[in-house]
Design a protein around this motif. Structure first.
Motif, mmCIF file in Angstrom:
data_model
loop_
_atom_site.group_PDB
_atom_site.id
_atom_site.type_symbol
_atom_site.label_atom_id
_atom_site.label_comp_id
_atom_site.label_asym_id
_atom_site.label_seq_id
_atom_site.Cartn_x
_atom_site.Cartn_y
_atom_site.Cartn_z
ATOM 1 N N LYS A 38 20.255 -74.336 17.668
ATOM 2 C CA LYS A 38 19.921 -74.261 15.997
ATOM 3 C C LYS A 38 18.426 -74.074 15.879
ATOM 4 O O LYS A 38 18.133 -73.536 15.075
ATOM 5 C CB LYS A 38 20.644 -75.635 15.505
ATOM 6 C CG LYS A 38 20.997 -75.147 13.909
ATOM 7 C CD LYS A 38 21.628 -76.571 13.413
ATOM 8 C CE LYS A 38 22.445 -76.231 12.460
ATOM 9 N NZ LYS A 38 23.815 -76.081 12.620
ATOM 10 N N SER B 274 24.340 -72.053 6.225
ATOM 11 C CA SER B 274 25.103 -73.089 6.218
ATOM 12 C C SER B 274 24.316 -74.046 5.349
ATOM 13 O O SER B 274 23.157 -73.752 4.755
ATOM 14 C CB SER B 274 25.005 -73.682 7.837
ATOM 15 O OG SER B 274 23.672 -73.999 8.003
ATOM 16 N N SER B 275 25.020 -75.259 5.218
ATOM 17 C CA SER B 275 24.518 -76.096 3.799
ATOM 18 C C SER B 275 23.118 -76.706 4.291
ATOM 19 O O SER B 275 22.300 -77.155 3.325
ATOM 20 C CB SER B 275 25.419 -77.132 3.710
ATOM 21 O OG SER B 275 25.610 -77.910 4.874
ATOM 22 N N PRO C 239 18.474 -74.618 6.502
ATOM 23 C CA PRO C 239 19.821 -73.835 6.781
ATOM 24 C C PRO C 239 19.717 -72.911 7.530
ATOM 25 O O PRO C 239 18.604 -72.379 8.126
ATOM 26 C CB PRO C 239 20.032 -73.345 5.087
ATOM 27 C CG PRO C 239 19.045 -73.121 4.389
ATOM 28 C CD PRO C 239 17.896 -74.347 4.962
ATOM 29 N N PHE D 120 28.448 -70.901 1.885
ATOM 30 C CA PHE D 120 29.389 -71.362 2.935
ATOM 31 C C PHE D 120 30.266 -70.118 3.233
ATOM 32 O O PHE D 120 31.076 -69.428 2.273
ATOM 33 C CB PHE D 120 30.181 -72.580 2.371
ATOM 34 C CG PHE D 120 31.209 -72.931 3.278
ATOM 35 C CD1 PHE D 120 31.148 -73.560 4.519
ATOM 36 C CD2 PHE D 120 32.587 -73.433 2.816
ATOM 37 C CE1 PHE D 120 31.619 -73.918 5.435
ATOM 38 C CE2 PHE D 120 33.359 -73.836 3.841
ATOM 39 C CZ PHE D 120 33.226 -74.234 5.022
ATOM 40 N N THR D 121 30.609 -70.155 4.443
ATOM 41 C CA THR D 121 31.480 -69.127 4.908
ATOM 42 C C THR D 121 32.995 -69.181 4.899
ATOM 43 O O THR D 121 33.591 -68.238 4.793
ATOM 44 C CB THR D 121 31.382 -68.789 6.378
ATOM 45 O OG1 THR D 121 31.442 -70.044 6.993
ATOM 46 C CG2 THR D 121 29.687 -68.323 6.858
ATOM 47 N N ALA E 70 36.910 -76.268 9.526
ATOM 48 C CA ALA E 70 35.378 -76.658 8.971
ATOM 49 C C ALA E 70 34.836 -77.930 9.386
ATOM 50 O O ALA E 70 33.730 -78.242 9.241
ATOM 51 C CB ALA E 70 35.237 -76.223 7.878
ATOM 52 N N LEU F 47 31.888 -71.110 13.107
ATOM 53 C CA LEU F 47 30.582 -71.524 12.736
ATOM 54 C C LEU F 47 29.685 -70.483 11.903
ATOM 55 O O LEU F 47 29.881 -69.373 12.475
ATOM 56 C CB LEU F 47 29.850 -72.285 13.639
ATOM 57 C CG LEU F 47 29.768 -71.839 14.970
ATOM 58 C CD1 LEU F 47 28.266 -72.448 15.712
ATOM 59 C CD2 LEU F 47 30.884 -72.441 15.978
ATOM 60 N N THR F 48 28.967 -70.765 11.048
ATOM 61 C CA THR F 48 27.920 -69.823 10.625
ATOM 62 C C THR F 48 27.260 -68.619 11.541
ATOM 63 O O THR F 48 27.188 -67.741 11.250
ATOM 64 C CB THR F 48 26.838 -70.732 9.517
ATOM 65 O OG1 THR F 48 27.439 -71.557 8.866
ATOM 66 C CG2 THR F 48 26.130 -69.698 8.555
ATOM 67 N N GLU F 49 26.642 -69.466 12.493
ATOM 68 C CA GLU F 49 25.863 -68.713 13.479
ATOM 69 C C GLU F 49 26.627 -67.570 14.089
ATOM 70 O O GLU F 49 26.094 -66.572 14.574
ATOM 71 C CB GLU F 49 25.414 -69.614 14.343
ATOM 72 C CG GLU F 49 24.358 -70.859 13.984
ATOM 73 C CD GLU F 49 25.304 -72.160 13.411
ATOM 74 O OE1 GLU F 49 26.312 -72.072 13.065
ATOM 75 O OE2 GLU F 49 24.474 -73.102 13.357
ATOM 76 N N GLY G 227 31.033 -67.375 10.689
ATOM 77 C CA GLY G 227 31.866 -68.298 10.070
ATOM 78 C C GLY G 227 33.300 -68.613 10.574
ATOM 79 O O GLY G 227 33.268 -68.419 11.852
#
Ligand code: DLL
Length: 433
Positions: free
Chosen positions: A65, A90-91, A97, A138-139, A211, A236-238, A241
């Motif tokens: 990350k 992401s949040s 983020p 958010f995805t 989620a 996950l966003t990375e 989503g």
């Protein structure tokens, strides 16, 4: 057919052949376009053509990350912005983020993955789908939205929040499917009860929840209280989503979309691969994404992988329900504890609600854990002696399970903050270093 039987049920050797080809393509793609990856690959002297088998993925450097944060917002982007058609993020509750840009083709892949997820959950063309995942960066919201549209179902984009209105819409529109986090589904059940509405009597038939980590016991609780089938989504966003993995009617693990994602499980300390069937940290490499591919992204999620043909016929590698995140693991008196272990136990105690938080404090050099859980109304009304009895019973069970003493505090009903998205299960009151 909206589900891609040819791919989802492909013989394992064929899917692995496809993965190897796409892995090489992805490595070449980022090597040429993203200085961060070029430098890392040059350091270890590996080029795409050196990858001869899927096992060779283990030689590639991992991405974490912080690499994404250091390159925030678009430093890892492999295409010019003129080719980017969407950016999610992401949040960023624990720092800057993380961004997720998509090309038009990435969006297409995402739609396909989401449609597979919804189809496997049993959602069909004539269903009305209430999408209570948050819309926006958010995805969850927009990701599922396009999947529902792809299945040609009616999507009701309620987004998260305004819970009373969610229930009214559920009644008035007669929605058959609900998409939300599991904790928000529970919030909705309670609100419906307060409104005198029995969700079990409504046409709602199925939910697709994800989620956040949730146990099988939580799934059963939701199924019983809503009178629905509770299916699952993981992502996950990375990695773009939701749509990375999903469960089917067998409800026996999540199928990983292997044509788009290569999964590994490693020992989080040594990064050595662990054999199939053993727990470790999940790592993913995206295989067809173009805007921001990920090479060996460390998810921090703990699970197991299984290779078996499912009763549904899908051959995709399965991952177990996520057990927890390495960064949510608590070490109390030298014992590693995941919130999911405590959740499973609490859900077996009839005197409490499935609403809890874990409070971690430092006393001297040691970390102390208090489990705060809501009493059922009748237990609370019965007074402190009854509460003390239940607290003792739960801490006894926890001691049996974990081998250490954990403080348990019953709190009054409705005291714990309700979730509209991802539930916050840990309150960390330790001084920051
Ligand atoms: O939560 C994407 C998503 C949206 C997945 C809607 C499913 C449904 P992030 O906000 O980047 O993305 O959070 C990703 O959430 O690494 C896991 O720790 C956790 N997570 C996601 N799905 C599950 C699940 C979205 N089914 C992080 N079970 C991941 C357990 C999950 N944890």
């Amino acid at each position: 057919m909206p589900w891609n039987k040819e791919i989802e049920c492909m013989p394992v050797e064929e899917i692995q052949k496809l993965q190897l080809e796409k892995l090489r393509e992805t490595v070449a793609w980022v090597y040429e376009r993203v200085p961060f990856y070029k430098q890392k690959l040059d350091e270890i002297g590996i080029k795409a053509e050196d990858i001869k088998s899927l096992e060779d993925v283990a030689q590639l450097p991992v991405t974490v990350k912080n690499d994404l944060r250091d390159n925030y917002p678009f430093g890892l982007c492999a295409v010019p912005m003129s080719e980017v058609v969407r950016v999610h993020a992401s949040s960023g509750t624990t720092g800057k983020p993380v961004t997720g840009p998509y090309t038009l083709d990435d969006m297409e892949q995402w739609g396909e993955c989401m449609a597979r997820n919804l189809w496997a959950a049993g959602i069909r063309e004539d269903d009305i789908v209430q999408n209570a995942y948050g819309y926006g960066l958010f995805t969850g919201g927009l990701g599922f939205h396009q999947g529902v549209t792809r299945l040609k179902c009616a999507v009701v984009p309620t987004s998260s929040g305004q819970t009373q209105r969610q229930i009214t819409i559920m009644q008035d529109f007669k929605t058959n499917a609900l998409l939300s986090t599991p904790s928000y589904a529970l919030t909705m059940v309670e609100r419906a009860e307060d409104m005198g509405v029995d969700i079990k009597k409504l046409p709602l038939r199925v939910g697709v929840f994800g989620a956040e980590p949730w146990t099988t016991a939580m799934r059963q609780e939701i199924e019983e209280r809503m009178g629905i089938k509770a299916m699952e989504a993981f992502g996950l966003t990375e990695l773009g989503g939701p749509g990375v993995a999903f469960d089917c009617e067998a409800q026996d693990g999540l199928h990983i979309n292997e044509d788009y994602y290569l999964a590994e499980v490693v020992d989080p300390e040594t990064l050595e691969p662990v054999p199939l069937g053993e727990k470790g940290e999940l790592i993913f490499t995206s295989l067809q994404r173009r805007a921001m591919p990920m090479i060996r992204y460390r998810t921090k999620d703990i699970t197991r992988l299984r290779r078996e043909t499912c009763d549904c016929g899908r051959t995709f590698l399965k991952m177990d329900k996520v057990f927890g995140r390495t960064d949510d693991m608590l070490i109390i008196s030298g014992v590693n504890i995941f919130p999911s272990q405590i959740e499973s136990l609490l859900l077996e105690i009839p005197e409490v609600e499935p609403q809890y938080v874990l409070v971690v404090r430092k006393k001297g050099y040691l970390d102390h854990l208090t489990v705060r859980v809501e009493a059922k109304q009748e237990i609370y009304d019965a007074g402190p002696d009854k509460e003390a009895e239940v607290e003792k019973k739960i801490s006894g069970h926890l001691k049996g399970m974990l081998g250490i003493s954990v403080r348990v505090r019953l709190v009054e009903p409705k005291l714990i903050e309700r979730s509209e998205g991802k539930a916050k299960r840990i309150i960390d009151e330790r001084p920051k270093e």
